[in-house]
Design an enzyme around this catalytic site. Sequence first.
Site, PDB file in Angstrom:
ATOM      1  N   PRO A  92      19.305   0.111 -13.802  1.00  0.00           N
ATOM      2  CA  PRO A  92      17.873   0.326 -14.580  1.00  0.00           C
ATOM      3  C   PRO A  92      17.493  -1.075 -15.858  1.00  0.00           C
ATOM      4  O   PRO A  92      16.398  -0.979 -15.615  1.00  0.00           O
ATOM      5  CB  PRO A  92      17.272   1.774 -14.348  1.00  0.00           C
ATOM      6  CG  PRO A  92      18.250   2.016 -14.238  1.00  0.00           C
ATOM      7  CD  PRO A  92      19.520   1.160 -13.640  1.00  0.00           C
ATOM      8  N   GLU A 119      26.273   9.110 -15.313  1.00  0.00           N
ATOM      9  CA  GLU A 119      25.444   8.553 -16.257  1.00  0.00           C
ATOM     10  C   GLU A 119      24.921   7.354 -16.325  1.00  0.00           C
ATOM     11  O   GLU A 119      25.204   6.441 -17.372  1.00  0.00           O
ATOM     12  CB  GLU A 119      25.745   9.214 -17.205  1.00  0.00           C
ATOM     13  CG  GLU A 119      25.206  11.233 -17.554  1.00  0.00           C
ATOM     14  CD  GLU A 119      24.151  10.719 -16.577  1.00  0.00           C
ATOM     15  OE1 GLU A 119      24.513  12.113 -15.653  1.00  0.00           O
ATOM     16  OE2 GLU A 119      22.947  10.791 -17.100  1.00  0.00           O
ATOM     17  N   ARG A 157      21.176 -13.609   2.781  1.00  0.00           N
ATOM     18  CA  ARG A 157      20.112 -14.531   3.995  1.00  0.00           C
ATOM     19  C   ARG A 157      19.396 -15.825   3.347  1.00  0.00           C
ATOM     20  O   ARG A 157      19.319 -16.824   4.174  1.00  0.00           O
ATOM     21  CB  ARG A 157      18.708 -13.893   3.918  1.00  0.00           C
ATOM     22  CG  ARG A 157      18.477 -12.353   4.166  1.00  0.00           C
ATOM     23  CD  ARG A 157      17.290 -11.584   3.620  1.00  0.00           C
ATOM     24  NE  ARG A 157      16.500 -12.201   4.943  1.00  0.00           N
ATOM     25  CZ  ARG A 157      15.857 -12.285   6.085  1.00  0.00           C
ATOM     26  NH1 ARG A 157      16.778 -11.141   6.445  1.00  0.00           N
ATOM     27  NH2 ARG A 157      14.639 -12.721   6.591  1.00  0.00           N
ATOM     28  N   ASP A 172      10.328 -15.826   4.996  1.00  0.00           N
ATOM     29  CA  ASP A 172      10.478 -14.822   4.640  1.00  0.00           C
ATOM     30  C   ASP A 172       9.410 -14.883   2.928  1.00  0.00           C
ATOM     31  O   ASP A 172       8.925 -15.899   2.246  1.00  0.00           O
ATOM     32  CB  ASP A 172      11.222 -14.272   4.598  1.00  0.00           C
ATOM     33  CG  ASP A 172      12.671 -14.299   4.820  1.00  0.00           C
ATOM     34  OD1 ASP A 172      13.109 -13.387   4.946  1.00  0.00           O
ATOM     35  OD2 ASP A 172      11.965 -13.752   5.978  1.00  0.00           O
TER      36      ASP A 172
HETATM   37  N1  LIG Z   1      16.974   0.367 -10.186  1.00  0.00           N
HETATM   38  C1  LIG Z   1      18.775  -0.507 -10.216  1.00  0.00           C
HETATM   39  O1  LIG Z   1      19.124  -1.780  -9.622  1.00  0.00           O
HETATM   40  C2  LIG Z   1      19.639   0.771 -10.382  1.00  0.00           C
HETATM   41  C3  LIG Z   1      20.810   0.210 -10.286  1.00  0.00           C
HETATM   42  C4  LIG Z   1      21.441   1.490 -11.146  1.00  0.00           C
HETATM   43  C5  LIG Z   1      21.256   2.682 -10.817  1.00  0.00           C
HETATM   44  N2  LIG Z   1      21.527   3.723 -10.588  1.00  0.00           N
HETATM   45  C6  LIG Z   1      23.393   3.969 -11.475  1.00  0.00           C
HETATM   46  C7  LIG Z   1      24.016   5.288 -11.397  1.00  0.00           C
HETATM   47  C8  LIG Z   1      24.686   5.170 -13.078  1.00  0.00           C
HETATM   48  C9  LIG Z   1      24.510   3.651 -13.742  1.00  0.00           C
HETATM   49  O2  LIG Z   1      25.532   2.588 -13.695  1.00  0.00           O
HETATM   50  C10 LIG Z   1      23.662   3.347 -13.122  1.00  0.00           C
HETATM   51  N3  LIG Z   1      19.208   3.292 -10.928  1.00  0.00           N
HETATM   52  C11 LIG Z   1      18.842   2.023 -10.506  1.00  0.00           C
END
Ligand SMILES: NC(=O)c1ccc(N[C@@H]2CC[C@@H](O)C2)nc1
Length: 249
Positions: A92, A119, A157, A172
Amino acid sequence: MFIQAITLFPEMFESITEYGVTGRARKQDIWQFAAINPRQFADNKLGYIDDRPFGGGVGMVMMAEPLFCAIQAAKQQFSGSLKNSRVIYLSPQGQSLSHKKVLELSQLDNLVLLCGRYEGVDERVLQTAVDEEISIGDFVVSGGELPAMMLMDAVLRFVPNVLGEIASAEQDSFADGLLDYPHYTRPAEFQGMAVPDILKSGNHALIAEWRLEQSLRRTLTRRPDLLVSRELLPQETRLLDKIRQESDE
Ligand SMILES: NC(=O)c1ccc(N[C@@H]2CC[C@@H](O)C2)nc1
């Protein structure tokens, strides 16, 4: 394109390597896949690859050494030119994945996708062995595997011959910066709802214009932000003006 995933759950990737257009293309050797489990690089007998976080806090962190070794192992498998490769960590905290980035990645020979669990991963792996962090959206899931597969599917794709007729990728949503038009198939009437007559007219020029108008109408109402940065062709400007006049009435 050779894609490698560094993951504690290699079997998860069967949903993209064994099914659908991506599975068929892989079986035709149009692209190749390998999973590397960092557990094989754990230097202790019990195969520990995670440990408690410095500074305290809940959960566990994936240790740097096994991941670093797994990435090095992936790099040794590269085919094609070493230069044309990228190591990506899904998180994220990454840059939001966009159509532009998908196109850029589809040009690579080698892609390594680091999938975290718990985590997250020790920051020093990101600093030493990862080229970029990518997020597929502003939400958290329990592992990087599903985001990695979303990225893989979007990228594949645009790899020649994966879709057979590359045209369908270019048509697309987002390919031309607009949302997709509505689709219909038989029967011509479903629960009293008919298919728009224009689509049965056989007049391909009018059908194309109707579809463009629908794409513009949908983009204007659902994602006006996409129109802000998009250059409009004369025909698109004309259709947008027509749509806006209708809604002003
Ligand atoms: N939004 C995303 O692309 C995304 C990517 C990974 C994720 N979770 C992993 C688990 C632990 C850490 O590596 C991140 N969540 C959301």
